[in-house]
Structures are given as C-alpha cells and as structure tokens.
Design a protein around this motif. Sequence first.
Motif, PDB file in Angstrom:
ATOM      1  N   GLN A 149     -50.374 -16.421 -34.987  1.00 13.10           N
ATOM      2  CA  GLN A 149     -51.297 -16.483 -36.111  1.00 13.10           C
ATOM      3  C   GLN A 149     -51.399 -15.101 -36.748  1.00 13.10           C
ATOM      4  OE1 GLN A 149     -52.946 -17.455 -38.956  1.00 13.10           O
ATOM      5  NE2 GLN A 149     -53.326 -19.228 -37.639  1.00 13.10           N
ATOM      6  N   THR A 150     -51.005 -14.976 -38.023  1.00 15.77           N
ATOM      7  CA  THR A 150     -51.032 -13.680 -38.703  1.00 15.77           C
ATOM      8  C   THR A 150     -51.997 -13.649 -39.876  1.00 15.77           C
ATOM      9  OG1 THR A 150     -49.162 -14.373 -40.090  1.00 15.77           O
ATOM     10  CG2 THR A 150     -48.655 -13.162 -38.061  1.00 15.77           C
ATOM     11  N   THR A 151     -52.728 -14.706 -40.081  1.00 20.42           N
ATOM     12  CA  THR A 151     -53.689 -14.732 -41.184  1.00 20.42           C
ATOM     13  C   THR A 151     -54.763 -13.672 -40.964  1.00 20.42           C
ATOM     14  OG1 THR A 151     -53.343 -17.102 -41.491  1.00 20.42           O
ATOM     15  CG2 THR A 151     -55.351 -16.142 -42.435  1.00 20.42           C
TER      16      THR A 151
ATOM     17  N   THR B 255     -54.262 -10.520 -40.740  1.00 16.93           N
ATOM     18  CA  THR B 255     -53.764  -9.355 -40.013  1.00 16.93           C
ATOM     19  C   THR B 255     -53.712  -8.128 -40.919  1.00 16.93           C
ATOM     20  OG1 THR B 255     -52.401 -10.732 -38.570  1.00 16.93           O
ATOM     21  CG2 THR B 255     -51.796  -8.410 -38.737  1.00 16.93           C
TER      22      THR B 255
ATOM     23  N   VAL C 278     -52.087  -4.468 -41.388  1.00 15.38           N
ATOM     24  CA  VAL C 278     -50.925  -3.692 -40.973  1.00 15.38           C
ATOM     25  C   VAL C 278     -50.961  -2.328 -41.660  1.00 15.38           C
ATOM     26  CG1 VAL C 278     -48.408  -3.612 -40.841  1.00 15.38           C
ATOM     27  CG2 VAL C 278     -49.598  -5.824 -40.721  1.00 15.38           C
TER      28      VAL C 278
ATOM     29  N   MET D 123     -42.622 -11.141 -39.720  1.00 17.22           N
ATOM     30  CA  MET D 123     -43.785 -11.922 -39.290  1.00 17.22           C
ATOM     31  C   MET D 123     -43.693 -13.378 -39.716  1.00 17.22           C
ATOM     32  SD  MET D 123     -46.772  -9.121 -40.212  1.00 17.22           S
ATOM     33  CE  MET D 123     -48.113 -10.222 -39.761  1.00 17.22           C
TER      34      MET D 123
ATOM     35  N   ARG E 237     -43.690 -14.387 -42.796  1.00 15.24           N
ATOM     36  CA  ARG E 237     -44.547 -14.589 -43.958  1.00 15.24           C
ATOM     37  C   ARG E 237     -43.785 -14.266 -45.229  1.00 15.24           C
ATOM     38  NH1 ARG E 237     -49.992 -14.579 -42.535  1.00 15.24           N
ATOM     39  NH2 ARG E 237     -50.254 -15.267 -44.701  1.00 15.24           N
TER      40      ARG E 237
ATOM     41  N   ARG F  88     -53.097  -6.239 -45.813  1.00 10.34           N
ATOM     42  CA  ARG F  88     -53.697  -7.395 -45.116  1.00 10.34           C
ATOM     43  C   ARG F  88     -52.962  -8.651 -45.560  1.00 10.34           C
ATOM     44  NH1 ARG F  88     -58.229  -7.921 -42.390  1.00 10.34           N
ATOM     45  NH2 ARG F  88     -59.069  -5.955 -43.201  1.00 10.34           N
TER      46      ARG F  88
END
Length: 248
Positions: free
Chosen positions: A26-28, A30, A32, A181, A183, A246
């Motif tokens: 889950q990268t929602t 996130t 960086v 990722m 995405r 983000r």
Amino acid sequence: MSRSSQLLFAAVLATATMAAHAQSVQTTGTMVVIPASGELVVPNDEARATLNVEEQDKDKAAAASRVNKKMKQGIDIVKRQDPQAQLKTRGYYTYAVYAEDPRPTNKPRPIVGWRVGQYLDVTTTNLEGLPRTVAAAQGVLGLNNLQFGLSPAATRKLDADLINATFKNLNERIASIAGAMGRRGNDAVLETVDFEGSGNYAQNAPAPKAMMMRAMADAPAQEAVAEPSFEPGDTTIGMHLVGKVRFK
C-alpha cells in the motif's frame, strides 16, 4: 539455453517479481524524500593571476626601494596592457636574513641582510590578451600563481540553466521511483522543493573545480620575456535540491 538467454530470463523474472511486490504494498499517502542534482560544464572566462617581486640587500631601505619601484612599474605595465583588469596589492613583507652558523651557540645570529617583497593580484576576463599582459609584467615581476574560473557575471547568467537541469533530474527520479512503486507518475504530488539543502538528507554541493596553473619562474628583468601559453579550461558547477513527494 545459452548463458545470455539465462541472464535475460532471470532479469525479466526479477523485474516482474519486483513489480508484483510493489503493487501489493500500500503506497497511498506515502511521503518520499528525493534528492536531485544538476551539473553544467562551462568554459572559464576569468583569470586570477598573482604577480610578485622580492629583493634582498644588506641595506633594508635599498631593498624596500627596489621593491617599491618594481611594483609601481609592474602595476603601470598591467594597466597599460589590460585597462579593464582589476588590481589589488597585498602581502608586503620585510624579513631579516641571518648569518648561517652551524656551530651550536646561545648567542643570537647576526643580521646580514633583509628580504623585502610584495604581491599583486590581477583579475581579468581578457583571456586572449592574458599571455601578452603576463609576458610584459614578467619583465619586472614574477608570476607566482594563475587560476582560471568563472566570473560573477557568467555565474549569474548560468543560474537559470542550472536550476532547469536540477529540476529535470528531480522529475526523472520521481518518475523512476513511481515506476518502482508500481504507481503512475501523475500519482505523485510535489509538496516541497528545498534548494537550500538544509535538511540532513541533503548532500553538500561540491565546490566548482577550478583549473590551477603552476607558478612560473622569474625571468631576468633586463631581458624581454617570451609570451607564456595558457589554456583556460572549464569549470564544473553543480546544484543540489531535495523534493518531498507524496503519492495520492
């Protein structure tokens, strides 16, 4: 299966595995932190030369007088050869010269003479005329040091290009990280850009690499000096920034 085919199959398998793993995480939301850098290699347009004169004599006043006369002559020569050059004198010194006595003794060594000298800093953007200027000045002064670099005006003009190169690198890294990722690039929202690099995550920007020239030997004051050969080279300038991204 050949060795090359095995390596290709392993690389494809590893990529697929990483992509599947990235999609399962889950990268929602996130955040960086991404450092980026830009670099330009630019021809040098400025020279900073240090000229000097030194005299030694039993009479301190005589040594100082010769230094003063030669420095004035040298300044006049440089101004005549390069009227736009910026000149600054510095480092005037007077040192006693003591007699050499290898025998151990507690008595102070007698003064047998005086060494007097002075430095002249010359900054110019007239690189084409620099060999002529230095050769003319070497009739009375010595070339102690020569360094090429970028003038303040050139540095200011390059600022926009350097920012563009650095920001381009940031966008490329954001796209690479988004792909790793699993995405899309438009899922990333850039929240902060730190050009100061004030965070602990920022690397210090390297100082511009200026090209140093070795010191030149003095020529006799009575002889005309052949023009030296100089290659200004180039300077690498860099910029670092840190972006906070983000993912939606």
